[in-house]
Each structure stands twice: as structure tokens, then as C-alpha cells.
Design a protein around this motif. Structure first.
Motif, PDB file in Angstrom:
ATOM      1  N   MET A 157       0.841  -1.193   0.000  1.00 42.83           N
ATOM      2  CA  MET A 157       0.000   0.000   0.000  1.00 42.83           C
ATOM      3  C   MET A 157       0.879   1.247   0.000  1.00 42.83           C
ATOM      4  O   MET A 157       1.813   1.352   0.807  1.00 42.83           O
ATOM      5  CB  MET A 157      -0.912   0.015   1.228  1.00 42.83           C
ATOM      6  CG  MET A 157      -2.046  -1.004   1.184  1.00 42.83           C
ATOM      7  SD  MET A 157      -3.230  -0.708  -0.154  1.00 42.83           S
ATOM      8  CE  MET A 157      -2.640  -1.817  -1.428  1.00 42.83           C
ATOM      9  N   PHE A 161      -2.202   6.432   0.168  1.00 43.60           N
ATOM     10  CA  PHE A 161      -3.439   5.720   0.468  1.00 43.60           C
ATOM     11  C   PHE A 161      -3.577   5.468   1.965  1.00 43.60           C
ATOM     12  O   PHE A 161      -4.659   5.661   2.544  1.00 43.60           O
ATOM     13  CB  PHE A 161      -3.483   4.378  -0.275  1.00 43.60           C
ATOM     14  CG  PHE A 161      -4.671   3.527   0.090  1.00 43.60           C
ATOM     15  CD1 PHE A 161      -5.927   3.819  -0.407  1.00 43.60           C
ATOM     16  CD2 PHE A 161      -4.535   2.455   0.968  1.00 43.60           C
ATOM     17  CE1 PHE A 161      -7.032   3.061  -0.043  1.00 43.60           C
ATOM     18  CE2 PHE A 161      -5.625   1.690   1.332  1.00 43.60           C
ATOM     19  CZ  PHE A 161      -6.883   1.986   0.815  1.00 43.60           C
ATOM     20  N   MET A 195     -13.254   1.905  -6.363  1.00 45.57           N
ATOM     21  CA  MET A 195     -12.407   0.714  -6.301  1.00 45.57           C
ATOM     22  C   MET A 195     -13.055  -0.456  -7.042  1.00 45.57           C
ATOM     23  O   MET A 195     -12.383  -1.223  -7.726  1.00 45.57           O
ATOM     24  CB  MET A 195     -12.164   0.320  -4.844  1.00 45.57           C
ATOM     25  CG  MET A 195     -11.341   1.298  -4.015  1.00 45.57           C
ATOM     26  SD  MET A 195      -9.656   1.534  -4.644  1.00 45.57           S
ATOM     27  CE  MET A 195      -9.784   3.224  -5.248  1.00 45.57           C
ATOM     28  N   LYS A 217      -7.353  -2.545  -1.129  1.00 45.58           N
ATOM     29  CA  LYS A 217      -7.842  -1.219  -0.745  1.00 45.58           C
ATOM     30  C   LYS A 217      -9.317  -1.291  -0.352  1.00 45.58           C
ATOM     31  O   LYS A 217      -9.745  -0.642   0.618  1.00 45.58           O
ATOM     32  CB  LYS A 217      -7.643  -0.230  -1.904  1.00 45.58           C
ATOM     33  CG  LYS A 217      -6.180   0.127  -2.155  1.00 45.58           C
ATOM     34  CD  LYS A 217      -6.043   1.172  -3.250  1.00 45.58           C
ATOM     35  CE  LYS A 217      -4.581   1.590  -3.412  1.00 45.58           C
ATOM     36  NZ  LYS A 217      -4.395   2.643  -4.449  1.00 45.58           N
ATOM     37  N   TYR A 220      -9.702  -2.335   3.164  1.00 50.28           N
ATOM     38  CA  TYR A 220      -9.488  -1.245   4.127  1.00 50.28           C
ATOM     39  C   TYR A 220     -10.771  -0.438   4.308  1.00 50.28           C
ATOM     40  O   TYR A 220     -11.179  -0.131   5.431  1.00 50.28           O
ATOM     41  CB  TYR A 220      -8.365  -0.319   3.641  1.00 50.28           C
ATOM     42  CG  TYR A 220      -6.979  -0.760   4.025  1.00 50.28           C
ATOM     43  CD1 TYR A 220      -6.421  -0.368   5.248  1.00 50.28           C
ATOM     44  CD2 TYR A 220      -6.202  -1.538   3.183  1.00 50.28           C
ATOM     45  CE1 TYR A 220      -5.140  -0.755   5.605  1.00 50.28           C
ATOM     46  CE2 TYR A 220      -4.922  -1.932   3.526  1.00 50.28           C
ATOM     47  CZ  TYR A 220      -4.391  -1.543   4.736  1.00 50.28           C
ATOM     48  OH  TYR A 220      -3.119  -1.929   5.086  1.00 50.28           O
TER      49      TYR A 220
END
Length: 235
Positions: A157, A161, A195, A217, A220
Motif C-alpha cells: 500500500m 493511500f 475501487m 484497498k 481497508y
């Protein structure tokens, strides 16, 4: 025919299932076929295992067969093996399958079929839930390609981000009103949609590495969504 002590012995040994009227008692060979993944029907011995006919019932005696261990969720739910899924069609298929294999419809059948019904129903539920949500669908599709994302990994990552996630978490921790919560929800929802579009394109281009990055992502943001739900309860 199978009365007295002989019938009682067959029941104790599990070779004469209760409610299996009109069916012959299971032989030892047939009983072992029930859990072997064989292409033979466990009940009548005919060519009616999970890989034959409709995949659920023996075409000869119509006994419910064990789940096919080689069948993936996409095949089970009659979907193309792709990230883009028609969720309306998925829901229709789910309802159709539950009408076929739900345990409520097997209360008067043999114990073997009851057990298979439980397994089928659980499998259908898992498949539906997995393919319905973009994140779990994408992770499952990666898994089918032999790619896994370990839990708790930052997976390359980028710093920008991670800082973005930290800022959102800080806003969430400081949020004290419903308006503030809605603002954060709106941001996260927009990010998840963005995303999801990236993941879709990545799979269409067979770019598994990019799909893996975007799904990480999404995970998350999914964690943030769970925190939002918990925060809303306390407000």
C-alpha cells in the motif's frame, strides 16, 4: 418384508433410513458411496451421482445426492466466472435452489438426504453471500486463480493511500453528529464504488496483480464501514 429383529438391526446400523418408504435398504457399498464423491447414486447404485443429471437428484430414483466438491460458486449459482454479476439473476437462482434443497422440504426423507440437504443449503447460502458483495466476490475470483491476500497485510500500500485511511479514521473518531457520520459514509461509499470499477476493469484485462491491489484497498474501506456501523449505534 424387513420386519422384526432384522428391521431393527438395519435401523440401528443406519442402513434403513426412516422415511425412505418404497426404497430398498442401503447396502454397505451404497452407504459408503454417499460420502465418496462417486458418480454412482448412493441410494439405487445407478449412474446418478453429483456429476450427472441436474447435479442434485439422481435421475433414476430422485434421491438427493451429495454436493459436488468440484463445483465452484459461479457454476452453482449459474453465473459466468467473472467479476461482473447480474445480482437480480443471482437472487433468483438462490431462491430456486433453496426451494430445491432447503432442509424444510426433507423432513420426511431419509437421514442421508436430510444431511445432504443441510450441506447443500449451507453451500448455497455461502455461494450467494460470497458472490453478492463485490469485495468477497473479487477475493473468491482471485482464489480461483490461485491468488490469495493474507489477512492483516498492507500489500504494497502506498503512503498516500494509508494516510487517506488514517484521515478517514480520525474523522470517524471525532464525529459526534449524524450529519458528520453521513458525510464520512458518503466518502467511503464513493471510494468503494471507485475501487469496484477499478477491480472490474482489472479482471476484464486479466490483470490479477491490479485486481489484488484494488481489492486490498476495498478491504481497508470495508473495515471503515464496519467501524461506521458500530459508531452509529453509540450515537
Amino acid at each position: 418384508m424387513w420386519g422384526g429383529r432384522t428391521g431393527a438391526l438395519l435401523r440401528v446400523c443406519g442402513l434403513w433410513p426412516a422415511g425412505a418408504l418404497g426404497r430398498r435398504p442401503l447396502s454397505c457399498d451404497a452407504a459408503s458411496l454417499a460420502g465418496s464423491g462417486s458418480s454412482q447414486c448412493w441410494n439405487c447404485g445407478g449412474p446418478g451421482g453429483p456429476t450427472r443429471g441436474d447435479g442434485f437428484f439422481c435421475p433414476q430414483c430422485r434421491a438427493l445426492q451429495p454436493p459436488d466438491p468440484t463445483r465452484d460458486y459461479f457454476s452453482l449459482m449459474d453465473c459466468n466466472r467473472a467479476f461482473r454479476v447480474d445480482t437480480a439473476k443471482l437472487q433468483t437462482r438462490y431462491q430456486q435452489l433453496q426451494r430445491l434443497v432447503h432442509p424444510d422440504f426433507f423432513s420426511q426423507r431419509s437421514q442421508t438426504e436430510k444431511d445432504f440437504s443441510e450441506k447443500h443449503s449451507t453451500l448455497v447460502n455461502d455461494a450467494y453471500k460470497t458472490l453478492l458483495a463485490p469485495l468477497s466476490r473479487g477475493l473468491y475470483l482471485l482464489k480461483l486463480h490461485g491468488v490469495k491476500i493474507p489477512e492483516g497485510t498492507d500489500y504494497k500500500m502506498d503512503r498516500q493511500f494509508l494516510m487517506e485511511i488514517m484521515e478517514i479514521n480520525e474523522k470517524l473518531a471525532e464525529a459526534q453528529s449524524e450529519a458528520a457520520m453521513k458525510e464520512i459514509e458518503s466518502i467511503v461509499r464513493a471510494k468503494q464504488k471507485e475501487m469496484t470499477d477499478y477491480v472490474s476493469r482489472a479482471f476484464e484485462q486479466d490483470d490479477l496483480e491490479k485486481a489484488k491491489e484494488m481489492l486490498t484497498k476495498m478491504r481497508y474501506f470495508s473495515n471503515v464501514e464496519e467501524k461506521i456501523k458500530l459508531k452509529k449505534i453509540s450515537l
